[in-house]
Design a protein around this motif. Structure first.
Motif, PDB file in Angstrom:
ATOM      1  N   GLN A 142      -2.770 -21.203  13.190  1.00  0.00           N
ATOM      2  CA  GLN A 142      -1.515 -21.958  13.208  1.00  0.00           C
ATOM      3  C   GLN A 142      -1.778 -23.449  13.405  1.00  0.00           C
ATOM      4  O   GLN A 142      -1.120 -24.294  12.804  1.00  0.00           O
ATOM      5  N   PRO A 156      -0.506 -25.084   9.826  1.00  0.00           N
ATOM      6  CA  PRO A 156       0.825 -24.717  10.314  1.00  0.00           C
ATOM      7  C   PRO A 156       1.685 -24.127   9.194  1.00  0.00           C
ATOM      8  O   PRO A 156       1.642 -24.601   8.061  1.00  0.00           O
ATOM      9  N   TYR A 157       2.418 -23.092   9.537  1.00  0.00           N
ATOM     10  CA  TYR A 157       3.393 -22.439   8.646  1.00  0.00           C
ATOM     11  C   TYR A 157       2.768 -21.660   7.509  1.00  0.00           C
ATOM     12  O   TYR A 157       3.471 -21.153   6.648  1.00  0.00           O
ATOM     13  N   TYR A 169       3.044 -17.698  19.488  1.00  0.00           N
ATOM     14  CA  TYR A 169       2.033 -18.693  19.834  1.00  0.00           C
ATOM     15  C   TYR A 169       1.967 -18.881  21.350  1.00  0.00           C
ATOM     16  O   TYR A 169       0.885 -18.915  21.938  1.00  0.00           O
ATOM     17  N   TRP A 193       3.063 -25.766  19.454  1.00  0.00           N
ATOM     18  CA  TRP A 193       2.938 -24.742  18.421  1.00  0.00           C
ATOM     19  C   TRP A 193       2.671 -25.419  17.086  1.00  0.00           C
ATOM     20  O   TRP A 193       1.824 -24.998  16.309  1.00  0.00           O
ATOM     21  N   ASP A 194       3.407 -26.503  16.822  1.00  0.00           N
ATOM     22  CA  ASP A 194       3.205 -27.232  15.578  1.00  0.00           C
ATOM     23  C   ASP A 194       2.905 -28.689  15.913  1.00  0.00           C
ATOM     24  O   ASP A 194       3.823 -29.477  16.156  1.00  0.00           O
ATOM     25  N   GLN A 232      -5.114 -34.468  12.402  1.00  0.00           N
ATOM     26  CA  GLN A 232      -4.935 -33.071  12.005  1.00  0.00           C
ATOM     27  C   GLN A 232      -6.195 -32.467  11.376  1.00  0.00           C
ATOM     28  O   GLN A 232      -6.521 -31.316  11.662  1.00  0.00           O
TER      29      GLN A 232
END
Lengths: 196, 583
Positions: free
Chosen positions: B59, B63-64, B89, B484-485, B496
């Motif tokens: 994640q 992400p997603y 998460y 989480w994100d 990132q």
């Protein structure tokens, strides 16, 4: 060194205490930390609280006082049980141990009368922070009393079979030390909750 | 006194043949069996905790995106279309920390290594209270299973982080089971620590004075004191939180709490910060429980593989004891931004700086021990050598967190995660992997494969750095932990790609554990036979490998200190602790 010290079963330079005695003291050290934390939390919460009821106005002081005497007496009887054990008087040991157990049950009985009265008056742990502290602290103490009852009754029932076991007296002594600790915790609880 | 010992080891050895399978391998009271039970269980928990993290790392890196392969096995409620939800998460995160610390590293460091080695290193036939020892394990395992089972219970697993700060933890689902399991784990640790202290104080072989104890035994002793005195406050704190959840008291709920726009029904009057104080009063000493026994393991391996006495034995032992004392008065350096009084912050800042002195002293002694030694680069030695710089990085990056001024910026960022993972993963776990290679011959009478060991070592070292080093950069760039994100905050976008580096390193790290797992189980039956392959001096090698029930055929007598390597004038380059003077 007395015969009961055969519990030390290994040659070497050691502490001079039996395993059981050293073990119970270490256990009590951890118990001291447990209750010290609870008392500290009580202080922190009380000092940070905007209002705090006076213990004697909401709790039953006479019953608390009687219970204190009951517990102190049981501390004396368990010492006498240990003394009888050291004097190899089995009947005397059993009498005093049974007396200790009886007093422990009297303590729990009075405690449950107190709790019952509170419940009937709709005072629950969730009622306010004072009752939260009261029920949790006295409840944990009562659990320790129940632990002591189990320990002491095991010793009482083991007496016939293990009377000549050199470790037996050491176990009675350890149980006695634990029982004194339970007593001392109550002696701190009484003023903290009922009198201050 | 000296002749009062009851146990006759040879008698025990005979008795062991009559034990049933259940009494011998499952409900055993033998410290060696219990030690191995702890060892295997704790490594499995470490693997489970690691797996949870590998899921989370998907994640974080992507992400997603639906999780490949595994996505379809996840509950559709928690992972719609295989995409990890915020709720899942959070569950994974809280359980990762809890499992790694309380079910993985502590049981491995104390329950496994301590249980197996302490009685052997002090020349005792078993622990002081064998049945209590069995009970410790049989409290630990059910508590661990209960913790895992919480994933499948209604409400799911705990989601408030391993630190469980209220009021969030008081109202979040899943927390009740976490608290119950914690109370059982704490009880198990308490029983264990009493057992270790009594065993070490009372059951040492003749001649084994405290100043002749191996450093490992000292480290276990200090760790036991910390467990004994620091765990009860967490037990009390957990009981209060449990009361908040079950009896609806308000120990940690302040007056006027509003949850999602709805005023809380709790009466209030409690203090959320109280939990933080109680939690860290345990959890900081706990850090040293995680670190001291691995340091002891490193000490043993270094002395053995440099073939010379450990530099500064007394300094190391004194530093360990000093760390033990100091660790009780540094806890609030975790709470600089909790709203605590600044004067209090200064106090904890100073104590925190002081506690780093003995830690550095120990590390310096280890590095000095290497000087002038003819080092054998065996597999365990590689792990011990890697521990030194890696733990150094972990320790030094902790200093800016202990100073309140810099902590205000770094607090709760990935920098913190990088710091403590360098201490605990590249430090403790690496040391304990070395410990497995070092003592494997003692446990099973066979050596682990060296080539596989070296593959495992280099892969592990590289990948661990790949996982954790980027976190320092992300943290300094201001990325908060526990998100989480991470992409919801714009300033996290430039760093990132580092999440992708971390994640790929983590998954590769898993692949490099496969040779270790294979090596462990294969060598158990097919490894090269060995009795004392390292020519080590300490007492655990004075009995056969693996030791029989009752350990020593004849109770040893100790004549010298633990690290008599390359003694001038001696015939061999090592003299065992139980060798008489005339050797």
């Amino acid at each position: 060194m007395s015969s009961s010290a055969v519990a030390v079963n290994y040659p070497g330079e050691h502490s001079g205490l039996t395993n059981a005695k050293l073990g119970i003291w270490l256990f009590l050290a951890s118990e001291v930390m447990l209750f010290a934390t609870l008392f500290t939390s009580y202080l922190v919460i009380r000092l940070g609280s905007s209002s705090w009821p006076r213990g004697w106005e909401v709790l039953n002081v006479p019953l608390g006082t009687i219970n204190t005497f009951v517990l102190i007496t049981s501390s004396v009887t368990i010492i006498l049980a240990y003394a009888k054990c050291m004097a190899r008087d089995k009947a005397g040991f059993k009498t005093y141990m049974a007396l200790t157990l009886a007093l422990a049950f009297v303590f729990l009985g009075i405690k449950s009368v107190e709790w019952g009265t509170k419940f009937r008056a709709h005072h629950f742990p969730s009622t306010n922070i004072f009752f939260g502290v009261y029920f949790v602290l006295t409840g944990l103490h009562a659990l320790h009393v129940i632990g002591g009852i189990i320990l002491n009754s095991v010793l009482l029932f083991m007496a016939d079979k293990h009377w000549d076991d050199p470790l037996f007296a050491g176990r009675v002594e350890a149980a006695g030390l634990y029982w004194h600790f339970v007593d001392i915790v109550w002696i701190f609880l009484l003023p903290a909750l009922y009198l201050l | 006194m000296a002749n009062q010992h009851v146990s006759d080891p040879t008698e025990h050895a005979h008795a062991s043949h009559e034990l049933s399978f259940w009494r011998k391998y499952v409900f055993s009271v033998d410290h060696k069996v219990i030690g191995l039970q702890y060892c295997i269980t704790a490594w499995i928990f470490l693997l489970i905790g690691f797996s949870l993290m590998m899921l989370m790392r998907w994640q974080l890196a992507f992400p997603y995106q639906p999780v490949p392969f595994l996505g379809r096995f996840l509950s559709p409620h928690l992972a719609p279309n295989g995409v990890i939800s915020a709720e899942l998460y959070n569950q994974l995160g809280a359980m990762h920390g809890t499992i790694m610390v309380f079910l993985g590293i502590v049981p491995l460091a104390v329950g496994a290594f301590g249980n197996y080695l302490v009685p052997l290193q002090i020349g005792a036939p078993d622990m002081a209270f064998p049945r209590l020892n069995m009970m410790s394990y049989w409290l630990y395992l059910p508590a661990g299973l209960l913790m895992l089972a919480s994933f499948f219970l209604p409400g799911g697993a705990a989601q408030s982080g391993w630190t469980s700060y209220p009021p969030l933890a008081d109202i979040n689902p899943g927390q009740t089971v976490w608290l119950l399991a914690m109370v059982i784990i704490i009880t198990s640790s308490l029983l264990g620590s009493i057992n270790f202290l009594v065993t070490t104080l009372n059951m040492r072989a003749k001649g084994l004075t405290l100043s002749r104890l191996p450093v490992f035994v000292w480290s276990e002793m200090v760790a036991s004191v910390l467990l004994l005195l620091a765990f009860p406050p967490l037990e009390a704190a957990s009981i209060l939180q449990l009361a908040d959840r079950v009896l609806h008291t308000s120990f940690y709920i302040p007056a006027g709490l509003v949850v999602l726009g709805v005023p809380s029904t709790a009466t209030g009057g409690g203090q959320p910060i109280l939990w933080q104080h109680l939690f860290w009063f345990l959890a900081h000493p706990e850090v040293y429980v995680l670190v001291l026994p691995p340091m002891g393991i490193v000490a043993e391996i270094i002395a053995n593989n440099t073939r010379k006495p450990l530099h500064g034995y007394k300094t190391i032992v004194a530093s360990m004891i000093a760390i033990g004392f100091m660790s009780f008065i540094v806890w609030a350096h975790h709470m600089f931004i909790s709203g605590m009084a600044p004067a209090l912050s200064n106090f904890f800042l100073v104590t925190t700086m002081i506690i780093s002195v003995p830690s550095v002293a120990i590390l310096t002694c280890f590095i000095y021990s290497l000087k002038g030694g003819s080092i054998r680069f065996t597999t365990p030695m590689l792990f011990a050598l890697a521990f030194l710089p890696m733990f150094g990085i972990g320790g030094l990056t902790g200093l800016p967190l202990g100073i309140s001024v810099t902590d205000i910026y770094l607090h709760d960022t990935y920098y913190v995660i990088g710091h403590f993972h360098y201490v605990v993963v590249t430090g403790s776990i690496v040391a304990m992997m070395g410990g497995v290679y070092h003592w494997f011959p003692k446990w099973f009478g066979r050596k682990m494969n060296d080539t596989l060991g070296k593959v495992h070592f280099w892969g592990t070292l590289l990948c661990m750095n790949g996982v954790f080093f980027p976190m320092f950069i992300q943290g300094m760039a201001g990325q908060d932990r526990r998100y989480w994100d991470p992409m919801t905050q714009l300033h996290n976008v430039p760093t990132q790609p580092l999440h992708v580096v971390s994640s790929i390193s983590a998954w590769t790290l898993f692949l490099f554990q496969l040779p270790f797992i294979y090596n462990f189980f294969h060598s158990m039956f097919h490894g090269e036979k060995a009795d004392n392959p390292w020519e080590a001096t300490t007492l655990e090698w004075a009995c056969p490998s693996p030791p029989p029930h009752g350990n020593f055929v004849k109770i040893p007598r100790v004549y010298r200190g633990p690290y008599e390597y390359s003694v001038p004038g001696a015939k061999t380059d090592w003299i065992a602790q139980d060798a008489p003077e005339a050797a």
